[in-house]
Design a protein around this motif. Structure first.
Motif: not given
Length: 606
Positions: A195-213
């Motif tokens: 099991x190398x790297x990333x696999x199924x389903x393996x979708x990234x999460x992409x988050x623009x964090x609010x400044x205060x958080x």
């Protein structure tokens, strides 16, 4: 003399008026005090009751009810004996013994004329019914309202599972360019596989964090000082990576789980710094651990709570979790499906205090269990989709069902005739609410039953389970690495709103595939594209600022392809150096995806 008497009389009247007003005011004050005391006594006496009775004896809701401090359900004692922790996905489910609870089986007569038994558990105790309070009744809104965060917070982005794209971009050159690579990912040997790297389903999460958080989290100084868009990527090598979308540089230390993570994580859509993720395999080079679905505090990257896959309420012993959960923000409720065959409704009791920088949860689990009339295959690997109070998912045996998550009882079921790992997508239109789904070629071919079988692509009425249309594509059977549909389809919007696009594997051999665009109303082909290398990834559609829709997908040969979804024509391709089972996500003009090459890539669409 008369004036004096008149003045004396006036003074007497004034004094009497003051005295009368004082007496009236005192009386009112005493009366109000008694009323307030009475109310306080009433609250005290009803704080532990569900309601009071009226003259007819029927319960009514109390005017005010003080709730007790929520207490988290205890987690099981963690096993350390490897022999007890070993399990196999090939083991059959056990429907007998103490866990059967035959006396608590609910006989459901379903809306489409079928019937199925189910069970409801609270603290692993079977219930005869489940009735949430009015404020805890779930009713999801449309997909556009799912997340308060900017970004992609779950697999396919929302409760309809119809988009892994966020933001804007202008496509002019129709080219892809790799702008950064995160290398150094590892690999794990387990269950006689690699099991190398990333696999199924393996979708990234992409988050623009609010400044205060962002300022509360343990992000490193350089990244905390910028307006950060963060990539969060659970991987097959047992680590969770945190990267800057712009540069690919680490934003904080990775979290070391130590065991392969196949599925896609989920970030709390309320903007709370909480990450949710399951495990795909519980072995690492001969060492075994408990299967856990982890809830992680992103303020300090520590675990808040874990749901164990080894569950005494489950018919199946395999405790993996590839499903990507959803969260209902209004009721603070997590919804998740397990490969042990259970559906979890979890009241989180979340407390996030930004001013104090503190976060806590007290999860309370209600579980749904069922036994399909079609077959005894248990286990849910696709991610649930929700419409209002209805949740849709399919299992390893091919039982697709609509579950009312407010009663924890099934509404209708449908037999797909084979394992279905591709996540169902919901479309809400003026004509109605519909589901799009497709199965694999797995159970129908095992043990030499047949060398080929059809991948069945279907459109169903979401409220009734009625089949609208079905389109079949013959696929070659292959053990373990299945053919058919593994990727979640693109539901066309805007300029491609008339079509739905599927990846189908092994349509000629055990290495090739087909991509098809079907008319949503009729199921007829709009275009068909032969793939030299099969694709397990879910195609990603996104719109340019000029209104034109584009699409990317990746394949077994390690390439990402930019496609015109109007006709299926390939516009550009870039090499990602290894098999790409993972599904991509895009934020503005940057696509992120990982591969078997043990790398994560940032790719600009130009």
């Amino acid at each position: 003399m008369r004036r004096y008497k008149r003045r004396a009389t006036n003074r007497l009247k004034a004094v009497m008026t003051i005295i009368i007003l004082a007496l009236i005011t005192t009386g009112i004050w005493i009366g109000l005090s008694k009323l307030f005391d009475s109310d306080r006594d009433s609250i005290k006496t009803t704080s532990n009751a569900s309601g009071i009775a009226n003259s007819s004896g029927t319960p009514e809701e109390a005017e005010e009810e003080l709730e007790p401090e929520p207490v988290a359900d205890p987690m099981p004692a963690e096993l350390t004996d490897s022999e007890k922790l070993k399990s196999s996905w090939t083991e059959e489910s056990d429907f007998g013994g103490k866990k059967a609870f035959a006396d608590f089986a609910l006989d459901n007569t379903l809306s489409n004329g079928l019937s199925m038994q189910s069970w409801i558990f609270r603290n692993n105790t079977p219930l005869k019914e489940f009735k949430p309070s009015k404020k805890n009744k779930i009713e999801f809104g449309p997909s556009s309202e799912y997340s308060e965060l900017e970004g992609v917070t779950a697999f396919r982005g929302n409760n309809y599972r119809d988009s892994a794209a966020f933001g804007t971009r202008t496509v002019t050159e129709k080219k892809l360019e790799i702008v950064w690579e995160k290398d150094g990912l590892g690999a794990i040997s387990a269950h006689n596989s690699y099991w190398p790297g990333t696999g199924w389903t393996g979708q990234p999460l992409i988050i623009h964090w609010p400044e205060d958080v962002r300022k509360l989290m343990n992000i490193n100084g350089e990244m905390k000082a910028k307006d950060l868009v963060e990539v969060i990527y659970p991987a097959l090598d047992g680590n969770i990576y945190f990267l800057d979308l712009a540069t690919g540089k680490p934003t904080r230390n990775k979290i070391e789980i130590g065991y392969p993570i196949k599925g896609t994580g989920m970030v709390d859509p309320r903007g709370y710094p909480i990450l949710y993720t399951g495990m795909g395999i519980n072995e690492n080079s001969g060492k075994f651990a408990e299967y856990k679905y982890r809830i992680i505090n992103l303020l300090d990257q520590k675990e808040l709570y874990s749901i164990f896959g080894r569950d005494e309420a489950a018919f199946r012993g395999w405790g993996a979790n590839d499903s990507s959960a959803l969260l209902d923000s209004k009721t603070d409720t997590l919804l998740n499906c397990g490969e042990n065959g259970l559906v979890y409704r979890v009241k989180l009791n979340t407390r996030f205090d930004k001013s104090a920088g503190t976060l806590s949860i007290a999860p309370q689990l209600t579980k749904y269990r069922y036994r399909s009339p079609f077959n005894d295959e248990q286990g849910i690997e696709n991610s649930p989709a929700t419409y209002k109070n209805y949740m849709y998912f399919c299992d390893n045996g091919g039982t697709l069902q609509c579950l009312d998550i407010n009663t924890m009882r099934p509404v209708w079921i449908y037999e797909t005739h084979d394992d279905t790992d591709a996540t169902i997508v919901i479309e809400e239109t003026k004509e109605g609410v519909f589901l799009y789904t497709a199965n694999q070629v797995d159970k129908r071919g095992e043990n030499g039953k047949v060398p080929v079988a059809d991948c069945n692509i279907r459109k169903l009425n979401a409220l009734t389970g009625e089949l609208i249309w079905q389109k079949n594509y013959q696929c070659v059977y292959n053990y373990y690495i299945n053919g058919g549909a593994l990727g979640t389809p693109v539901i066309g919007k805007d300029d491609i709103s008339n079509m739905v696009i599927f990846n189908i594997c092994f349509t000629g051999s055990n290495s090739d595939g087909t991509m098809v665009a079907l008319d949503k109303k009729t199921g007829e082909e709009i275009w068909k594209k032969k793939l030299a290398s099969y694709s397990w990834c879910s195609p990603l559609d996104f719109k340019s600022s000029d209104g034109k829709t584009y699409m990317v997908y990746s394949d077994f040969s390690g390439y990402m392809h930019l496609v015109d979804p109007m006709n299926g024509k390939t516009l550009d391709s870039v090499p990602l150096q290894g098999n790409v089972e993972s599904s991509p996500a895009i934020y503005d003009d940057t696509i992120v995806v990982g591969s078997y090459a043990r790398k994560i890539f940032g790719i600009k669409v130009k």
